[in-house]
Design a protein around this motif. Structure first.
Motif, PDB file in Angstrom:
ATOM      1  N   PRO A  45       0.819  -1.219   0.000  1.00 41.30           N
ATOM      2  CA  PRO A  45       0.000   0.000   0.000  1.00 41.30           C
ATOM      3  C   PRO A  45       0.847   1.260   0.000  1.00 41.30           C
ATOM      4  CG  PRO A  45      -0.840  -1.586   1.596  1.00 41.30           C
ATOM      5  CD  PRO A  45       0.480  -2.134   1.113  1.00 41.30           C
ATOM      6  N   ALA A  46       0.295   2.308  -0.602  1.00 43.71           N
ATOM      7  CA  ALA A  46       0.963   3.608  -0.675  1.00 43.71           C
ATOM      8  C   ALA A  46       0.256   4.586   0.254  1.00 43.71           C
ATOM      9  CB  ALA A  46       0.939   4.129  -2.112  1.00 43.71           C
ATOM     10  N   PRO A  47       0.913   5.684   0.607  1.00 39.36           N
ATOM     11  CA  PRO A  47       0.295   6.669   1.503  1.00 39.36           C
ATOM     12  C   PRO A  47      -0.989   7.236   0.933  1.00 39.36           C
ATOM     13  CG  PRO A  47       2.649   7.086   1.263  1.00 39.36           C
ATOM     14  CD  PRO A  47       2.299   6.040   0.259  1.00 39.36           C
ATOM     15  N   GLY A  48      -1.905   7.595   1.816  1.00 39.76           N
ATOM     16  CA  GLY A  48      -3.106   8.321   1.431  1.00 39.76           C
ATOM     17  C   GLY A  48      -4.116   7.539   0.623  1.00 39.76           C
ATOM     18  N   GLY A  49      -4.014   6.206   0.619  1.00 41.73           N
ATOM     19  CA  GLY A  49      -4.959   5.417  -0.149  1.00 41.73           C
ATOM     20  C   GLY A  49      -4.783   5.523  -1.643  1.00 41.73           C
ATOM     21  N   VAL A  50      -3.598   5.936  -2.093  1.00 41.47           N
ATOM     22  CA  VAL A  50      -3.313   6.036  -3.523  1.00 41.47           C
ATOM     23  C   VAL A  50      -3.390   4.652  -4.161  1.00 41.47           C
ATOM     24  CG1 VAL A  50      -1.425   6.474  -5.157  1.00 41.47           C
ATOM     25  CG2 VAL A  50      -1.937   8.132  -3.364  1.00 41.47           C
ATOM     26  N   ARG A  51      -3.913   4.600  -5.377  1.00 41.62           N
ATOM     27  CA  ARG A  51      -4.025   3.335  -6.097  1.00 41.62           C
ATOM     28  C   ARG A  51      -2.653   2.735  -6.350  1.00 41.62           C
ATOM     29  NH1 ARG A  51      -6.211   2.760 -12.320  1.00 41.62           N
ATOM     30  NH2 ARG A  51      -4.590   4.359 -12.582  1.00 41.62           N
ATOM     31  N   VAL A  52      -2.532   1.437  -6.103  1.00 39.40           N
ATOM     32  CA  VAL A  52      -1.279   0.721  -6.324  1.00 39.40           C
ATOM     33  C   VAL A  52      -1.540  -0.416  -7.301  1.00 39.40           C
ATOM     34  CG1 VAL A  52       0.563  -0.659  -5.274  1.00 39.40           C
ATOM     35  CG2 VAL A  52      -0.409   1.284  -4.024  1.00 39.40           C
ATOM     36  N   ARG A  53      -0.666  -0.540  -8.279  1.00 37.53           N
ATOM     37  CA  ARG A  53      -0.757  -1.621  -9.259  1.00 37.53           C
ATOM     38  C   ARG A  53       0.606  -2.282  -9.412  1.00 37.53           C
ATOM     39  NH1 ARG A  53      -4.871  -1.176 -13.808  1.00 37.53           N
ATOM     40  NH2 ARG A  53      -3.345  -2.544 -14.767  1.00 37.53           N
ATOM     41  N   ALA A  54       0.574  -3.572  -9.735  1.00 37.63           N
ATOM     42  CA  ALA A  54       1.813  -4.293 -10.005  1.00 37.63           C
ATOM     43  C   ALA A  54       2.247  -4.115 -11.450  1.00 37.63           C
ATOM     44  CB  ALA A  54       1.647  -5.773  -9.678  1.00 37.63           C
ATOM     45  N   ASP A  55       1.327  -3.674 -12.319  1.00 41.19           N
ATOM     46  CA  ASP A  55       1.645  -3.445 -13.724  1.00 41.19           C
ATOM     47  C   ASP A  55       1.118  -2.081 -14.140  1.00 41.19           C
ATOM     48  OD1 ASP A  55      -1.023  -3.945 -13.582  1.00 41.19           O
ATOM     49  OD2 ASP A  55      -1.051  -5.600 -15.012  1.00 41.19           O
ATOM     50  N   TYR A  56       1.401  -1.701 -15.386  1.00 41.96           N
ATOM     51  CA  TYR A  56       1.027  -0.371 -15.846  1.00 41.96           C
ATOM     52  C   TYR A  56      -0.411  -0.338 -16.332  1.00 41.96           C
ATOM     53  CZ  TYR A  56       6.070   0.235 -15.761  1.00 41.96           C
ATOM     54  OH  TYR A  56       7.380   0.269 -15.354  1.00 41.96           O
ATOM     55  N   PRO A  57      -1.144   0.733 -16.022  1.00 43.79           N
ATOM     56  CA  PRO A  57      -2.501   0.866 -16.570  1.00 43.79           C
ATOM     57  C   PRO A  57      -2.465   0.883 -18.096  1.00 43.79           C
ATOM     58  CG  PRO A  57      -2.110   2.466 -14.810  1.00 43.79           C
ATOM     59  CD  PRO A  57      -0.779   1.843 -15.125  1.00 43.79           C
ATOM     60  N   GLU A  58      -3.393   0.163 -18.704  1.00 47.92           N
ATOM     61  CA  GLU A  58      -3.413   0.058 -20.165  1.00 47.92           C
ATOM     62  C   GLU A  58      -4.355   1.063 -20.813  1.00 47.92           C
ATOM     63  OE1 GLU A  58      -4.432  -3.951 -21.026  1.00 47.92           O
ATOM     64  OE2 GLU A  58      -2.563  -4.800 -20.248  1.00 47.92           O
ATOM     65  N   ASP A  59      -5.167   1.733 -20.013  1.00 46.63           N
ATOM     66  CA  ASP A  59      -6.221   2.589 -20.559  1.00 46.63           C
ATOM     67  C   ASP A  59      -5.920   4.071 -20.404  1.00 46.63           C
ATOM     68  OD1 ASP A  59      -6.358   2.503 -17.834  1.00 46.63           O
ATOM     69  OD2 ASP A  59      -8.548   2.410 -17.713  1.00 46.63           O
ATOM     70  N   GLU A  60      -4.650   4.439 -20.151  1.00 50.72           N
ATOM     71  CA  GLU A  60      -4.336   5.843 -19.962  1.00 50.72           C
ATOM     72  C   GLU A  60      -2.890   6.127 -20.352  1.00 50.72           C
ATOM     73  OE1 GLU A  60      -5.315   5.875 -15.750  1.00 50.72           O
ATOM     74  OE2 GLU A  60      -3.193   5.940 -15.216  1.00 50.72           O
ATOM     75  N   VAL A  61      -2.672   7.368 -20.768  1.00 54.17           N
ATOM     76  CA  VAL A  61      -1.324   7.859 -21.030  1.00 54.17           C
ATOM     77  C   VAL A  61      -1.009   8.863 -19.930  1.00 54.17           C
ATOM     78  CG1 VAL A  61       0.183   9.112 -22.599  1.00 54.17           C
ATOM     79  CG2 VAL A  61      -1.529   7.530 -23.505  1.00 54.17           C
ATOM     80  N   PRO A  62       0.065   8.654 -19.170  1.00 55.73           N
ATOM     81  CA  PRO A  62       0.336   9.537 -18.036  1.00 55.73           C
ATOM     82  C   PRO A  62       0.787  10.929 -18.469  1.00 55.73           C
ATOM     83  CG  PRO A  62       2.161   8.030 -18.353  1.00 55.73           C
ATOM     84  CD  PRO A  62       1.087   7.602 -19.319  1.00 55.73           C
ATOM     85  N   ALA A  63       0.337  11.932 -17.711  1.00 50.71           N
ATOM     86  CA  ALA A  63       0.820  13.294 -17.934  1.00 50.71           C
ATOM     87  C   ALA A  63       2.179  13.488 -17.280  1.00 50.71           C
ATOM     88  CB  ALA A  63      -0.180  14.298 -17.377  1.00 50.71           C
ATOM     89  N   LEU A  64       2.395  12.808 -16.157  1.00 47.12           N
ATOM     90  CA  LEU A  64       3.640  12.908 -15.408  1.00 47.12           C
ATOM     91  C   LEU A  64       4.031  11.522 -14.922  1.00 47.12           C
ATOM     92  CD1 LEU A  64       5.861  14.518 -13.786  1.00 47.12           C
ATOM     93  CD2 LEU A  64       4.215  14.580 -11.909  1.00 47.12           C
ATOM     94  N   VAL A  65       5.283  11.169 -15.123  1.00 49.14           N
ATOM     95  CA  VAL A  65       5.830   9.930 -14.576  1.00 49.14           C
ATOM     96  C   VAL A  65       7.028  10.289 -13.715  1.00 49.14           C
ATOM     97  CG1 VAL A  65       6.997   7.752 -15.084  1.00 49.14           C
ATOM     98  CG2 VAL A  65       5.028   8.456 -16.451  1.00 49.14           C
ATOM     99  N   LEU A  66       7.019   9.812 -12.469  1.00 50.57           N
ATOM    100  CA  LEU A  66       8.164   9.974 -11.581  1.00 50.57           C
ATOM    101  C   LEU A  66       8.857   8.628 -11.457  1.00 50.57           C
ATOM    102  CD1 LEU A  66       9.683  11.818  -9.457  1.00 50.57           C
ATOM    103  CD2 LEU A  66       8.287  10.645  -7.750  1.00 50.57           C
TER     104      LEU A  66
END
Length: 270
Positions: A45-66
């Protein structure tokens, strides 16, 4: 941070101590956790209830990647991540020792790649984030400014050096706190009390140094009376092999390792 700087999703690839500290700082500054996805195989789990995935979302192009994983993992991450990034994706990397050219070789699509070197006080929004890029991006400056102070460096070599000074610097300071507390314990104080007093002293002295227009050397002079107890201690620190020489060797060792990591990243296949 309440006004979105980026119109699309934000991905954190890896979320260890440093990236996690940044995320906590941003959430405290008002970042909507629903806009953030943490990608890490562990699924922790990540802070603040942020969504966590083991793989990359397939339905979106990120605006920012860190990029927040370990530097040596860049070649594990790049093959799957690079094809998902668009030209408009802003790629920000906190990978120590991995040069801009090494990032560009692995992630050719984004027009803008920014190297950032934060320190752990960003968790409290009192950090320093050094920045370097071919072209400055005001959005990055505002994003990192929400964590404390954002500072652009003109040359990548200076960025590496500043990263040692401010990124590694907290660890050096924590060692100093421990050493001071241990000296107090050996002199007779109870260990817990010695550590508490050392922490409080550093907190207050740091705040004073930050708020004063006087240089630290002058602040030290004001504490020390000629022939007094403080001056006796300063005489030890000011010896030829004392604190200044020790810190020169410390910074030089960290900078050498940064150079070695840069060479390793250049040598690895991309």
């Amino acid at each position: 941070m309440t006004d979105p700087l980026f119109s699309g999703p934000i991905w954190l690839v890896g979320c260890g101590n440093m990236a996690g500290a940044m995320l906590e700082g941003w959430l405290d500054a008002g970042l909507d956790p629903a806009r953030v996805t943490v990608i890490r195989p562990s699924g922790k789990p990540a802070p603040g209830g942020v969504r966590v995935r083991a793989d990359y979302p397939e339905d979106e192009v990120p605006a920012l990647v860190l990029l927040g994983m370990k530097p040596y993992q860049i070649d594990e991450v790049a093959p799957a991540l690079a094809p998902l990034l668009g030209a408009e994706t802003l790629l920000v990397s906190i990978l120590a020792g991995v040069e801009l050219a090494s990032h560009r070789a692995r992630f050719p699509a984004p027009r803008t790649i920014v190297r950032a070197m934060p320190n752990t006080p960003v968790r409290l929004r009192k950090g320093v984030v050094n920045l370097f890029a071919e072209h400055r991006d005001t959005r990055v400056e505002r994003l990192m400014g929400a964590l404390g102070r954002a500072e652009w460096l003109e040359e990548e070599r200076l960025f590496q050096l500043a990263g040692v000074l401010t990124g590694a610097g907290p660890a050096f300071l924590f060692r100093f706190i421990d050493a001071l507390a241990e000296a107090g314990r050996e002199a007779g104080l109870e260990a817990e009390q010695a550590l508490r007093l050392a922490r409080l002293m550093v907190e207050g002295a740091g705040a004073l140094a930050a708020a004063s227009d006087a240089p630290p050397a002058e602040l030290a002079r004001r504490v020390a009376s000629p022939g007094g107890t403080t001056q006796a201690g300063l005489d030890v620190l000011d010896q030829a092999d004392g604190m200044a020489a020790l810190l020169r060797r410390t910074v030089a060792a960290s900078l050498r390792r940064s150079d070695e990591m840069a060479a390793e990243a250049r040598a690895r296949p991309s």
